[in-house]
Design an enzyme around this catalytic site. Structure first.
Site, short mmCIF file in Angstrom:
data_model
loop_
_atom_site.label_atom_id
_atom_site.label_comp_id
_atom_site.label_asym_id
_atom_site.label_seq_id
_atom_site.Cartn_x
_atom_site.Cartn_y
_atom_site.Cartn_z
N ASP A 167 -2.19 -48.69 71.45
CA ASP A 167 -1.42 -48.15 72.59
C ASP A 167 -1.76 -48.80 73.93
O ASP A 167 -2.81 -49.39 74.10
CB ASP A 167 -1.57 -46.63 72.68
N GLU A 172 -4.97 -44.02 71.29
CA GLU A 172 -6.41 -43.94 71.62
C GLU A 172 -6.59 -43.38 73.02
O GLU A 172 -7.57 -42.72 73.32
CB GLU A 172 -7.06 -45.32 71.52
N GLU A 173 -5.62 -43.69 73.90
CA GLU A 173 -5.76 -43.30 75.31
C GLU A 173 -5.24 -41.90 75.59
O GLU A 173 -5.16 -41.49 76.74
CB GLU A 173 -4.96 -44.29 76.20
N ARG A 223 -25.12 -51.79 69.33
CA ARG A 223 -26.13 -50.80 69.67
C ARG A 223 -26.16 -49.73 68.59
O ARG A 223 -25.14 -49.10 68.31
CB ARG A 223 -25.80 -50.14 71.01
N HIS A 247 -8.50 -51.01 82.34
CA HIS A 247 -7.60 -50.08 83.05
C HIS A 247 -7.26 -50.58 84.47
O HIS A 247 -6.71 -49.83 85.26
CB HIS A 247 -8.16 -48.65 83.11
#
Ligand SMILES: [Zn+2]
Ligand SMILES: [Zn+2]
Length: 393
Positions: free
Chosen positions: A84, A141-142, A183, A365
């Site tokens: 998206d 996802e957003e 990580r 963004h």
């Protein structure tokens, strides 16, 4: 172990780089917002079907799941990309800029989708694995609370398309192209919100003693909340409490009835996450009560912490080092952003990898952001080799 030539290398993708760049720039020019990814999903599904995948569409909205089994192996690895875009008007001026005002691939999900497509094409043409690859093209996802990951899980993702481990990646502005960052353990924050309404008692601005001024209560609360992280979170741990909005009043000579605040809360440990909720709730009620006001708190838990499992992170690191050399594989710091990939990791072991997008890249963004096409083949080779190595023999 078979010779190294049996597994995908960067050079195997040289011939695909041009086509992958075209795919990425096409997707970039045609962004679709969360829950509206119909055309992107169709574009993805058509390619996957042509390459011989078994393709399920409309999984949890516009989600696409592609599977391919080779050999008798019982193992299954899942790899996820998000599809998206964001409600931003692009300002890059690039030839492949968004053709739709107010929509932009400003988080690089066009790149993530292209990378997984590249790996899909390679794996389908070489078929040098023994087991099942499950490729998840996720919408929304957003979208915050109505997240695509949760919707796909709710639509039976784990039951309909069983897999053992899951991997995903995100591009990483600030890290050089060619660099991979990993990580183990917590990596990206849990993102919660609190919407608070302070109910006071309105009246004439010249007679405050006859009112309960919610603006004064709200201001005290903003200041009080600044001490939550500094006084209640272990200094070796971290968290964020930000008052993002505060609204009250319409007229200069009126004390309003209510004040409204909206707060963003980020944390990296379940214990701290719980503690923040408890402390913010208690402080809000106490400050309001001290003034004779009341508070209504709508505390909403967003995405959980992205917590990478040890073994799967170590495995991804090994693959990354084989691919780009140990000197190009680093350890990622904590990222205060959140990511709905965390929902998968609450159920399955796995790892979320960060892929360098360039030291000069605009931030995610931003209306000036663009995905680094020079990293497409690196991501695709990582997924291909990871699948081959996980499902080897
Ligand atoms: Zn984003
Ligand atoms: Zn993103």
């Amino acid at each position: 172990m078979p010779s190294d030539n049996a597994f995908a290398r960067l050079s195997d993708f040289d011939a695909m780089r041009e086509a992958m760049t075209q795919t990425r720039q096409y997707l970039h020019a045609h962004p679709e917002l969360s829950h509206e990814e119909a055309e992107t999903a169709r574009y993805v599904a058509d390619k996957l079907k042509a390459w011989g995948y078994e393709v399920a569409e409309n999984v949890g909205g516009h989600g696409v799941v592609a599977r391919m089994t080779v050999g008798e192996g019982s193992g299954s690895i899942a790899i996820r990309a998000d599809m998206d875009a964001l409600p931003i008007t692009e300002q890059t001026g690039l030839p492949h800029a968004s053709i739709v005002p107010g929509r932009m691939h400003a988080c690089g999900h066009d790149g993530h989708t292209t990378i997984l497509l590249g790996a899909a094409e390679y794996l389908a043409s070489t078929r040098r694995f023994n087991g099942t690859v499950t490729l998840i093209f996720q919408p929304a996802e957003e979208a915050g609370a109505r997240s695509g990951a949760q919707m796909m899980i709710d639509d039976g993702l784990f039951e309909r398309f069983p897999f053992d481990v899951i991997y995903g990646l995100h591009n990483h502005p600030g890290a050089p192209v060619g660099k991979l960052l990993l990580r183990a353990g917590p990596m990206m924050a849990a993102a919660d919100t609190a919407r608070i309404t302070i109910h006071g008692k309105g009246g004439h601005a010249s007679r405050p003693h006859l009112t309960i001024d919610p603006i004064v209560v709200a201001c005290h609360l903003v200041v009080t909340l600044q001490s939550v992280v500094s006084r209640f979170v272990d200094p070796t741990e971290t968290a964020v409490v930000t008052v993002g909005t505060i609204h009250a009043g319409e007229a200069v000579n009126v004390i309003p009835e209510d004040a409204r605040l909206a707060i963003t809360i980020r944390s990296f440990e379940p214990k701290i996450r719980d503690g923040l909720q408890q402390r913010i709730t208690a402080m809000t009620n106490a400050v309001a009560e001290g003034f004779g006001a009341t508070a209504v708190i709508d505390y909403a838990r967003g995405h959980p912490v992205v917590t990478n499992s040890e073994a799967e992170t170590a495995f991804a690191r090994t693959i990354a080092e084989e691919l780009v050399g140990a000197e190009n594989v680093g350890t990622c710091g904590l990222i205060p952003g959140s990511e709905d990939f965390s929902h998968y990791l609450e159920h399955k072991p796995g790892c979320f990898v960060r892929l360098g997008n360039g030291v000069d890249s605009a931030t995610l963004h931003s209306d000036k952001y663009d995905f680094a096409d020079e990293s497409l083949h690196i991501g695709a080779a990582l997924w291909a080799r990871l699948a081959e190595r996980y499902l080897q023999g």
